[in-house]
Scaffold this motif. Structure first.
Motif, PDB file in Angstrom:
ATOM      1  N   ASN A  54       0.823  -1.215   0.000  1.00 49.42           N
ATOM      2  CA  ASN A  54       0.000   0.000   0.000  1.00 49.42           C
ATOM      3  C   ASN A  54       0.856   1.264   0.000  1.00 49.42           C
ATOM      4  OD1 ASN A  54      -2.383  -1.559   0.118  1.00 49.42           O
ATOM      5  ND2 ASN A  54      -2.148  -1.751   2.329  1.00 49.42           N
ATOM      6  N   GLY A  55       1.941   1.234  -0.765  1.00 49.74           N
ATOM      7  CA  GLY A  55       2.796   2.397  -0.892  1.00 49.74           C
ATOM      8  C   GLY A  55       3.715   2.661   0.287  1.00 49.74           C
ATOM      9  N   ARG A  56       3.807   1.725   1.228  1.00 48.09           N
ATOM     10  CA  ARG A  56       4.654   1.900   2.410  1.00 48.09           C
ATOM     11  C   ARG A  56       5.642   0.754   2.518  1.00 48.09           C
ATOM     12  NH1 ARG A  56       2.114   5.439   6.615  1.00 48.09           N
ATOM     13  NH2 ARG A  56       4.002   4.786   7.660  1.00 48.09           N
ATOM     14  N   ILE A  57       6.840   1.039   3.001  1.00 47.95           N
ATOM     15  CA  ILE A  57       7.841   0.005   3.229  1.00 47.95           C
ATOM     16  C   ILE A  57       7.459  -0.761   4.488  1.00 47.95           C
ATOM     17  CG2 ILE A  57      10.256  -0.442   3.775  1.00 47.95           C
ATOM     18  CD1 ILE A  57      10.931   2.090   2.162  1.00 47.95           C
ATOM     19  N   ARG A  58       7.312  -2.067   4.365  1.00 52.00           N
ATOM     20  CA  ARG A  58       6.870  -2.897   5.489  1.00 52.00           C
ATOM     21  C   ARG A  58       7.944  -3.852   5.983  1.00 52.00           C
ATOM     22  NH1 ARG A  58       2.837  -0.272   7.677  1.00 52.00           N
ATOM     23  NH2 ARG A  58       1.154   0.061   6.224  1.00 52.00           N
ATOM     24  N   ASP A  59       8.838  -4.286   5.124  1.00 48.09           N
ATOM     25  CA  ASP A  59       9.816  -5.305   5.482  1.00 48.09           C
ATOM     26  C   ASP A  59      10.856  -5.369   4.372  1.00 48.09           C
ATOM     27  OD1 ASP A  59      10.999  -7.336   6.916  1.00 48.09           O
ATOM     28  OD2 ASP A  59       9.349  -8.768   6.702  1.00 48.09           O
ATOM     29  N   LYS A  60      11.678  -6.399   4.407  1.00 48.23           N
ATOM     30  CA  LYS A  60      12.641  -6.649   3.338  1.00 48.23           C
ATOM     31  C   LYS A  60      12.305  -7.989   2.704  1.00 48.23           C
ATOM     32  CE  LYS A  60      16.167  -4.353   5.977  1.00 48.23           C
ATOM     33  NZ  LYS A  60      17.282  -4.600   6.855  1.00 48.23           N
ATOM     34  N   VAL A  61      12.539  -8.101   1.411  1.00 48.00           N
ATOM     35  CA  VAL A  61      12.321  -9.352   0.700  1.00 48.00           C
ATOM     36  C   VAL A  61      13.550  -9.659  -0.136  1.00 48.00           C
ATOM     37  CG1 VAL A  61       9.802  -9.206   0.638  1.00 48.00           C
ATOM     38  CG2 VAL A  61      11.129  -8.201  -1.204  1.00 48.00           C
ATOM     39  N   ASP A  62      13.688 -10.928  -0.513  1.00 48.79           N
ATOM     40  CA  ASP A  62      14.844 -11.368  -1.265  1.00 48.79           C
ATOM     41  C   ASP A  62      14.400 -12.364  -2.339  1.00 48.79           C
ATOM     42  OD1 ASP A  62      17.503 -11.532  -1.929  1.00 48.79           O
ATOM     43  OD2 ASP A  62      18.111 -12.690  -0.195  1.00 48.79           O
ATOM     44  N   GLU A  63      15.268 -12.640  -3.240  1.00 47.47           N
ATOM     45  CA  GLU A  63      15.122 -13.632  -4.287  1.00 47.47           C
ATOM     46  C   GLU A  63      13.812 -13.509  -5.058  1.00 47.47           C
ATOM     47  OE1 GLU A  63      16.219 -17.420  -2.620  1.00 47.47           O
ATOM     48  OE2 GLU A  63      18.282 -16.765  -2.356  1.00 47.47           O
ATOM     49  N   LYS A  64      12.928 -14.522  -5.043  1.00 44.19           N
ATOM     50  CA  LYS A  64      11.751 -14.500  -5.914  1.00 44.19           C
ATOM     51  C   LYS A  64      10.823 -13.339  -5.602  1.00 44.19           C
ATOM     52  CE  LYS A  64       8.092 -17.121  -8.039  1.00 44.19           C
ATOM     53  NZ  LYS A  64       7.373 -18.373  -8.142  1.00 44.19           N
ATOM     54  N   GLN A  65      10.589 -13.051  -4.330  1.00 44.27           N
ATOM     55  CA  GLN A  65       9.705 -11.924  -3.998  1.00 44.27           C
ATOM     56  C   GLN A  65      10.294 -10.613  -4.515  1.00 44.27           C
ATOM     57  OE1 GLN A  65       9.339 -12.541   0.277  1.00 44.27           O
ATOM     58  NE2 GLN A  65       7.150 -12.919  -0.007  1.00 44.27           N
ATOM     59  N   ALA A  66      11.598 -10.469  -4.430  1.00 44.71           N
ATOM     60  CA  ALA A  66      12.253  -9.266  -4.945  1.00 44.71           C
ATOM     61  C   ALA A  66      12.142  -9.209  -6.468  1.00 44.71           C
ATOM     62  CB  ALA A  66      13.714  -9.228  -4.510  1.00 44.71           C
ATOM     63  N   MET A  67      12.203 -10.374  -7.132  1.00 46.05           N
ATOM     64  CA  MET A  67      12.079 -10.402  -8.587  1.00 46.05           C
ATOM     65  C   MET A  67      10.660 -10.062  -9.038  1.00 46.05           C
ATOM     66  SD  MET A  67      14.778 -10.669 -10.286  1.00 46.05           S
ATOM     67  CE  MET A  67      13.922 -10.751 -11.837  1.00 46.05           C
ATOM     68  N   VAL A  68       9.652 -10.495  -8.284  1.00 44.39           N
ATOM     69  CA  VAL A  68       8.271 -10.129  -8.612  1.00 44.39           C
ATOM     70  C   VAL A  68       8.162  -8.605  -8.613  1.00 44.39           C
ATOM     71  CG1 VAL A  68       5.889 -10.160  -7.774  1.00 44.39           C
ATOM     72  CG2 VAL A  68       7.227 -12.270  -7.787  1.00 44.39           C
TER      73      VAL A  68
END
Length: 158
Positions: free
Chosen positions: A49-63
């Motif tokens: 929703n336009g806000r930074i909530r956490d960090k992601v890596d690999e596949k989630q980052a690629m999405v």
């Protein structure tokens, strides 16, 4: 929260002096100067929703990367290289037959510019209205497959 909680440590920050000297003397035996994927971080921020909530890596980052590439017009924003983004705005006002062929090519070209993308398969480019195309396919990345479901407007009255 301490200021130390905001520090991001990369692999380069943990290299001791001796190993740094060894890295500088490594000889490229295969003639390939490109970095390996292991050297390229994929860690990014998770946006909800336009806000930074956490960090992601690999596949989630690629999405997130695929979606961002498909939403960013190429050669408009100076913070991106001239290879980042898409040229879909170039098909606005064009004939629908031409737009279908070019939209497929432009999406493939935009996504394949990312070294983590292995292949882009476009399954269908459908005309959903007289001025809108729907594009469905799969982006094959080193972290797994990502579905592409995008709409492109070719309306020149905006």
């Amino acid at each position: 929260m301490d200021d130390d909680d905001n520090i991001i440590v990369t692999d380069d920050d943990n290299i001791d002096d001796e190993s740094a000297e060894l890295e500088d003397t490594d000889v490229d035996t295969d003639g390939d100067d490109d970095e390996t994927l292991d050297d390229e971080p994929t860690l990014t921020f998770k946006i909800e929703n336009g806000r930074i909530r956490d960090k992601v890596d690999e596949k989630q980052a690629m999405v997130q990367a695929v979606n961002k590439i498909l939403q960013t017009e190429r050669l408009v924003y100076p913070i991106y290289s001239d290879q980042y983004g898409n040229d879909l705005n170039d098909i606005i006002g064009k004939d629908m037959g031409y737009a279908k062929v070019e939209a497929e090519r432009m999406i493939k070209e935009a996504l394949l510019a990312d070294d983590r993308v292995v292949e882009v398969d476009i399954d269908a480019v459908n005309e959903v209205s007289r001025d809108t195309l729907e594009i469905k396919g799969t982006c094959v990345t080193v972290y797994g497959n990502i579905n592409i479901d995008s709409e492109v407007s070719v309306d020149d009255t905006r």
